[in-house]
Scaffold this active site. Structure first.
Site, PDB file in Angstrom:
ATOM      1  N   ARG A 200      10.355  -6.942   2.601  1.00  0.00           N
ATOM      2  CA  ARG A 200      10.281  -5.730   2.216  1.00  0.00           C
ATOM      3  C   ARG A 200       9.358  -4.776   3.457  1.00  0.00           C
ATOM      4  O   ARG A 200       8.100  -5.600   4.028  1.00  0.00           O
ATOM      5  CB  ARG A 200       9.127  -5.689   1.226  1.00  0.00           C
ATOM      6  N   VAL A 201       9.332  -3.804   4.017  1.00  0.00           N
ATOM      7  CA  VAL A 201       8.648  -3.524   4.885  1.00  0.00           C
ATOM      8  C   VAL A 201       8.043  -1.622   4.015  1.00  0.00           C
ATOM      9  O   VAL A 201       8.828  -0.792   3.408  1.00  0.00           O
ATOM     10  CB  VAL A 201       9.472  -2.821   6.325  1.00  0.00           C
ATOM     11  N   GLY A 202       6.835  -1.339   3.797  1.00  0.00           N
ATOM     12  CA  GLY A 202       6.397  -0.245   3.397  1.00  0.00           C
ATOM     13  C   GLY A 202       6.415   1.244   4.214  1.00  0.00           C
ATOM     14  O   GLY A 202       7.040   1.458   5.549  1.00  0.00           O
ATOM     15  N   ASP A 203       5.808   1.932   3.515  1.00  0.00           N
ATOM     16  CA  ASP A 203       5.355   3.143   4.515  1.00  0.00           C
ATOM     17  C   ASP A 203       4.544   3.021   5.568  1.00  0.00           C
ATOM     18  O   ASP A 203       4.607   3.933   6.549  1.00  0.00           O
ATOM     19  CB  ASP A 203       4.838   4.421   3.922  1.00  0.00           C
TER      20      ASP A 203
ATOM     21  N   THR B 100      -1.680   6.142   1.660  1.00  0.00           N
ATOM     22  CA  THR B 100      -1.861   4.796   0.680  1.00  0.00           C
ATOM     23  C   THR B 100      -1.373   4.333  -0.578  1.00  0.00           C
ATOM     24  O   THR B 100      -1.280   5.554  -1.124  1.00  0.00           O
ATOM     25  CB  THR B 100      -3.608   4.438   0.692  1.00  0.00           C
ATOM     26  N   GLY B 101      -1.097   3.422  -0.822  1.00  0.00           N
ATOM     27  CA  GLY B 101      -0.523   2.838  -2.268  1.00  0.00           C
ATOM     28  C   GLY B 101       0.534   2.868  -2.544  1.00  0.00           C
ATOM     29  O   GLY B 101       0.917   2.152  -1.458  1.00  0.00           O
TER      30      GLY B 101
ATOM     31  N   SER C  18      -5.919  -7.005   1.494  1.00  0.00           N
ATOM     32  CA  SER C  18      -5.398  -6.305   1.946  1.00  0.00           C
ATOM     33  C   SER C  18      -4.652  -5.895   3.490  1.00  0.00           C
ATOM     34  O   SER C  18      -3.692  -4.977   3.541  1.00  0.00           O
ATOM     35  CB  SER C  18      -5.129  -5.280   1.060  1.00  0.00           C
TER      36      SER C  18
ATOM     37  N   THR D 118      -1.696  -2.433   7.434  1.00  0.00           N
ATOM     38  CA  THR D 118      -1.547  -3.531   5.882  1.00  0.00           C
ATOM     39  C   THR D 118      -0.846  -4.670   5.886  1.00  0.00           C
ATOM     40  O   THR D 118      -0.054  -4.945   6.993  1.00  0.00           O
ATOM     41  CB  THR D 118      -1.271  -1.962   5.316  1.00  0.00           C
TER      42      THR D 118
ATOM     43  N   GLY E 259       4.281   2.712  -0.527  1.00  0.00           N
ATOM     44  CA  GLY E 259       4.981   2.954  -0.149  1.00  0.00           C
ATOM     45  C   GLY E 259       6.867   3.079  -0.487  1.00  0.00           C
ATOM     46  O   GLY E 259       6.443   4.546   0.867  1.00  0.00           O
TER      47      GLY E 259
ATOM     48  N   THR F 125      -4.530  -0.469   2.027  1.00  0.00           N
ATOM     49  CA  THR F 125      -4.224  -0.406   3.432  1.00  0.00           C
ATOM     50  C   THR F 125      -5.008   0.704   4.348  1.00  0.00           C
ATOM     51  O   THR F 125      -6.265   1.344   3.824  1.00  0.00           O
ATOM     52  CB  THR F 125      -2.811   1.069   3.502  1.00  0.00           C
TER      53      THR F 125
HETATM   54  C1  SD4 Z   1       2.650  -0.588   1.430  1.00  0.00           C
HETATM   55  N1  SD4 Z   1       1.267   1.396   1.758  1.00  0.00           N
HETATM   56  O1  SD4 Z   1       2.940  -1.441   1.491  1.00  0.00           O
HETATM   57  C2  SD4 Z   1       1.285   0.278   1.739  1.00  0.00           C
HETATM   58  C3  SD4 Z   1       0.362  -0.681   0.831  1.00  0.00           C
HETATM   59  C4  SD4 Z   1       0.351  -0.943   0.320  1.00  0.00           C
HETATM   60  O2  SD4 Z   1      -0.907  -2.521  -1.048  1.00  0.00           O
HETATM   61  O3  SD4 Z   1       0.944  -1.029  -1.049  1.00  0.00           O
HETATM   62  N2  SD4 Z   1      -0.616  -2.488   0.107  1.00  0.00           N
HETATM   63  O4  SD4 Z   1       2.941  -0.184   0.658  1.00  0.00           O
END
Ligand code: SD4
Length: 335
Positions: free
Chosen positions: A223-226, A246-247, A84, A213, A249, A195
Site C-alpha cells: 500500500r502507498v499513501g499520499d 497528514t491523515g 509513524s 512517513t 492518505g 506523518t
Molecule cells: C498515509 N498520510 O500513509 C499518511 C500517513 C498516515 O499513519 O496515515 N500515517 O496515509
C-alpha cells in the site's frame, strides 16, 4: 460477503468506534491571518517542533529551504520512539516497515520513494532520486537498490516496541488495516503519531517541502499513501506557496489535496481558507465516510503567511520563524 466488503466493513467499524463522540457537525471559526515573514518553517504535529529546530539551523544563516526541510524531517525519521516515521515506524500487516517520502524544491524539481524498506532516511533517498536520476519516483526493491548504490546503509527499522505492538494486533485477528489506528482525531487525544510534512520559505524567498512517513499502521503490504505522491502529500509552487497533508492518505489522493490547496491560494484564498476548502471537498465527496477519518492540511504562502485546517479536532502544527517558536492547534470541520 466478499472479502473486499468484509474488509471495508471492518475498517469502517474500527474507525467508527475510535471516533465515537465526534459526530456532531460544526465548523471552527477562521483564525486571523497569521504571518511572521521569512525565513519560516512549519511542520505537522507537535513533533514538528524538534524537526523545525533542525531546519531552523539552516534557515537562520541564510541557507536553502530545500536543505532545511531535508534536515528537519530527518529528526523524526531517526527517532525510534516516533512510531509513524522512519526508524521505529509501525509495520504493515506482514511485519515490514515500509517508508514513503517525497521532496520538492523551488524549481518544481521533485523526488520520491514509496514502499522503501531498511533505510532510515527515506527523505534523503527521495532527494537523491530528484538530483541523480531523470525520474521522480522509485518504489520497493528498486528504491532500495538505488539507495544502496548511493551509499545508504541497510538497517532493521522494526523496533522491539513496534514489533510487540504488531504481535498484539495480530492476536486480535484484525488482519486488516484499520483507519485511524493511531487514534488521530479522538477526543482528548493529541493524535501526535503521524506523518511529518514540512514546508519552508528561506531568506532568499525560495520555498521547498518534504514529507515522510511509515504510512498507515498494519496497511496491506504494498500500500502507498499520499505522502510520497507529488500533489497529494506535498506540493510547492515557488510563485504561490506550498502545502502538505497528514491523515488517511487515500482520501487526500482522491482530491490531489496539496496541489488543490496551492491552487486555491493562487486564486486568492489565505492558507487556512485554502486548507479548509480542501477539507470541505473531501467531505462533499464522501459525507458519511468523512465523519470517521482524519485528514489535515498545512500551508504556507510565499509572503510568509501560514495556516492549517483539519477534518477532525486534534491536528496540531509547529511554527518556527525569528523569535516565534510555537505549536498551534488547527481548526477543524468537526469539533
Ligand atoms: C498515509 N498520510 O500513509 C499518511 C500517513 C498516515 O499513519 O496515515 N500515517 O496515509
Amino acid at each position: 460477503m466478499s472479502d473486499r466488503r468484509k474488509f471495508m466493513k471492518q475498517s469502517v467499524l474500527g474507525s467508527a468506534a475510535l471516533l465515537a463522540g465526534t459526530r456532531s457537525f460544526a465548523r471552527s471559526a477562521s483564525l486571523p491571518e497569521q504571518t511572521t515573514g521569512k525565513p519560516i518553517v512549519i511542520s505537522t504535529w507537535d513533533f514538528g517542533k524538534a524537526a523545525n529546530a533542525a531546519a531552523w539551523e539552516i534557515l537562520k544563516t541564510g541557507g536553502r529551504a530545500l536543505d532545511a526541510v531535508e534536515k528537519g524531517v530527518m529528526v523524526p525519521e531517526a527517532d525510534p520512539e516516533n512510531q509513524s516515521v522512519g526508524l521505529g515506524g509501525r509495520p504493515d500487516r506482514d511485519g515490514h516497515v515500509t517508508l514513503d517520502a517525497c521532496i520538492m524544491d523551488e524549481n518544481a524539481k521533485c523526488g520520491a520513494v514509496a514502499g522503501l524498506e531498511q533505510i532510515v532516511h527515506a527523505i534523503s533517498v527521495a532527494r537523491k532520486v530528484m538530483e541523480k536520476t531523470p525520474h521522480v519516483m522509485l518504489v520497493g526493491d528498486g528504491a532500495l537498490q538505488f539507495a544502496m548504490e548511493q551509499g545508504f546503509k541497510k538497517e532493521n527499522l522494526l523496533t522491539e516496541k513496534s514489533k510487540e505492538e504488531w504481535h498484539e494486533w495480530l492476536k486480535k485477528s484484525q488482519y486488516h488495516p484499520v483507519r485511524n489506528i493511531e487514534n488521530r482525531g479522538r477526543p482528548g487525544d493529541s493524535g501526535n503519531h503521524d506523518t511529518i510534512g514540512m514546508v519552508a520559505l528561506d531568506a532568499k524567498g525560495n520555498m521547498s517541502g518534504a514529507c515522510t512517513t511509515s504510512g498507515m499502521a498494519y496497511k496491506l503490504h504494498g500500500r502507498v499513501g499520499d505522502s510520497p505522491i507529488i500533489g497529494a502529500g506535498l506540493y510547492v509552487d515557488n510563485e504561490i506557496g506550498a502545502a502538505t497533508s497528514t491523515g488517511v492518505g487515500e482520501e487526500v489522493i482522491r482530491i490531489v489535496g496539496s496541489h488543490l490547496v496551492v491552487e486555491l491560494m493562487r486564486q486568492g484564498l489565505n492558507p487556512e481558507q485554502a486548507c479548509r476548502q480542501a477539507v470541505e471537498r473531501i467531505v462533499k465527496k464522501n459525507p458519511e465516510g468523512a465523519k470517521e477519518f482524519q485528514v489535515g492540511f498545512l500551508a504556507l504562502k510565499r509572503n510568509g503567511e501560514y495556516g492549517a485546517f483539519a477534518l477532525q479536532k486534534g491536528f496540531s502544527y509547529a511554527v518556527r520563524s525569528g523569535d516565534t517558536e510555537k505549536i498551534v492547534d488547527a481548526p477543524s470541520y468537526y469539533p
